[in-house]
Design a protein around this motif. Structure first.
Motif, PDB file in Angstrom:
ATOM      1  N   HIS A 161       1.630   8.261  -4.645  1.00  0.00           N
ATOM      2  CA  HIS A 161       1.469   7.847  -6.031  1.00  0.00           C
ATOM      3  C   HIS A 161       1.353   6.445  -5.967  1.00  0.00           C
ATOM      4  O   HIS A 161       1.923   5.662  -5.453  1.00  0.00           O
ATOM      5  CB  HIS A 161       2.793   8.502  -6.700  1.00  0.00           C
ATOM      6  N   GLY A 162       0.668   6.068  -7.168  1.00  0.00           N
ATOM      7  CA  GLY A 162       0.472   4.547  -7.333  1.00  0.00           C
ATOM      8  C   GLY A 162      -0.802   3.999  -6.699  1.00  0.00           C
ATOM      9  O   GLY A 162      -1.363   4.525  -5.588  1.00  0.00           O
ATOM     10  N   GLU A 163      -1.254   2.765  -7.420  1.00  0.00           N
ATOM     11  CA  GLU A 163      -2.251   1.916  -6.584  1.00  0.00           C
ATOM     12  C   GLU A 163      -1.480   0.716  -5.603  1.00  0.00           C
ATOM     13  O   GLU A 163      -0.363   0.539  -5.956  1.00  0.00           O
ATOM     14  CB  GLU A 163      -2.901   1.328  -7.625  1.00  0.00           C
ATOM     15  N   ASN A 164      -2.311   0.487  -4.895  1.00  0.00           N
ATOM     16  CA  ASN A 164      -1.928  -0.920  -3.991  1.00  0.00           C
ATOM     17  C   ASN A 164      -2.256  -2.172  -4.847  1.00  0.00           C
ATOM     18  O   ASN A 164      -3.204  -2.461  -5.201  1.00  0.00           O
ATOM     19  CB  ASN A 164      -2.393  -1.048  -2.666  1.00  0.00           C
TER      20      ASN A 164
ATOM     21  N   ASP B 213      -1.830  -4.975  -3.979  1.00  0.00           N
ATOM     22  CA  ASP B 213      -2.546  -6.006  -3.042  1.00  0.00           C
ATOM     23  C   ASP B 213      -2.089  -7.394  -2.994  1.00  0.00           C
ATOM     24  O   ASP B 213      -0.759  -7.535  -3.140  1.00  0.00           O
ATOM     25  CB  ASP B 213      -3.962  -5.897  -3.218  1.00  0.00           C
TER      26      ASP B 213
ATOM     27  N   ASN C 198       0.948  -1.278   0.051  1.00  0.00           N
ATOM     28  CA  ASN C 198       0.141  -0.060   0.027  1.00  0.00           C
ATOM     29  C   ASN C 198       1.020   1.405   0.017  1.00  0.00           C
ATOM     30  O   ASN C 198       1.659   1.452   1.176  1.00  0.00           O
ATOM     31  CB  ASN C 198      -0.887   0.012   1.114  1.00  0.00           C
TER      32      ASN C 198
END
Length: 378
Positions: A299-302, A304, A131
């Motif tokens: 910045h950026g997505e997780n 997961d 995350n």
């Protein structure tokens, strides 16, 4: 090796979820070649959701001995994680293990020892380490922006669970079936991040766990814990499954300011002058260091679960550093074990805990558990 041949052990919600993103091709250089589940219903589900080239096993040990896999993803009930991982290591198989690492640190230490003896890659499914919010907090601490840590405080009470949730399975919320409550089921990610982001484990814990306070269950569903760190810093961890609406707020205070993570935002109240330096020089009556409120860009997505899986695959193929080394699983579990032991002893508990003492107290809970009706121990 051009691709990792993967076997998934356990086809509950998590095992099925992993199969979902693998089927969608969201992890590269991995081939699902085998799955196993003791429950015939799980294997029947697999027949409908995996290709004919994927072998089905009722026995996970047969899967591991089949020669069809290079590594396994363990997504079974908590107690079985170390036993299955150790068996995999002994067969030279790489391991990706769902959280928690186990139920008690004694068995997890044995798992870690087995991993150290093997020439394999071992990772925990700590998907919150990918995350960007928590990665940025760790970066702020590692780079010295926060200065020396003074206080940590995590209120994580948005785990609301109804009685019907607990009644959905006889194994749920029992000492024999799960080995713990909110600390073991809902909080492993937070307990891991609590120490990972600041690179500090407490030196001792004083906790107050309430068992079946909000629901008709055996295990803890409301916890308040106070910790002390070696450098003199203190911390508080508050969690429950019986509050609505709940809160998820992490606050870290250091010599150079304070960071708060809440509602998907990271805010840094940065001191222009470190507190100790200001205090040493200030001669007025009232005053404090100049403080700037900084909304830190994230910045950026997780990625997961699939991010951790990809990292583990890359580590096997290309020796990429692991984001969540399997050996780290004992740290968060040590915290939850310490909180329970502190409650049972009604006293402070030093870390590392007395693992034999914790194990003996856990066995007493298991023996009295309605899951076993007092017969046998795990």
């Amino acid at each position: 090796m051009e691709a990792v041949r993967l076997g998934i052990i356990g086809l509950g919600n998590m095992g099925k979820g992993h199969i979902g993103y693998l089927n969608r091709g969201e992890v590269s250089n991995v081939l699902l070649t085998a799955v196993s589940d003791y429950d015939p219903a799980g294997l029947e589900w697999a027949k409908q959701h995996v290709g004919e080239q994927v072998a089905l096993f009722a026995d996970p040990y047969e899967l591991m001995a089949s020669g069809l896999v290079d590594g396994v993803l363990i997504a079974t009930p908590h107690y079985s994680h170390p036993e299955l991982a150790i068996a995999a290591f002994e067969r030279g198989l790489h391991v990706l293990c769902e959280k928690p690492a186990g139920v008690y640190t004694k068995q997890v230490r044995e798992m870690n020892d087995a991993a150290a003896r093997s020439n394999t890659k071992f990772s925990m499914m700590y998907n919150q380490r990918t995350n960007p919010l928590y990665q940025k907090l760790k970066d702020l601490n590692d780079s010295g922006e926060l200065g020396e840590i003074r206080r940590t405080n995590w209120i994580i009470t948005n785990w609301y669970r109804s009685q019907s949730y607990y009644d959905s399975g006889t194994w749920r919320a029992t000492w024999a079936g799960e080995g713990g409550g909110v600390l073991l089921n809902q909080d492993p990610h937070q307990l891991d991040l609590w120490q990972w982001t600041i690179n500090m484990m407490p030196k001792r814990v004083r906790a107050f766990c309430y068992f079946g306070k909000h629901r008709n269950i055996e295990v803890e569903d409301d916890v308040t814990a106070f910790v002390e760190y070696e450098n003199g810093a203190t911390g508080v961890f508050v969690t429950t499954t019986g509050e609505a609406p709940g809160t998820n707020r992490l606050e870290i205070s250091g010599d150079r300011g304070k960071v708060v993570i809440e509602d998907g935002q990271l805010t840094f109240w940065r001191l222009r002058t470190p507190e100790r330096e200001f205090n040493a020089a200030f001669t007025g009556g009232f005053g404090q260091p100049e403080c700037w409120k900084c909304e830190i860009p994230i910045h950026g997505e997780n990625p997961d679960h699939k991010g951790i899986t990809q990292n583990w695959v890359n580590s096997i193929l290309y020796d990429e550093p692991l984001i969540a080394p399997g050996e780290d699983g004992i740290k968060g579990l040590m915290l939850s074990n310490a909180m329970l032991l502190s409650t049972w002893l009604d006293d402070w508990v030093d870390l590392p805990i007395d693992e034999e003492l914790y194990y003996s107290y856990l066995q007493k809970q298991i023996a009295a558990s309605r899951k076993t009706n007092g017969k046998g121990v795990l």
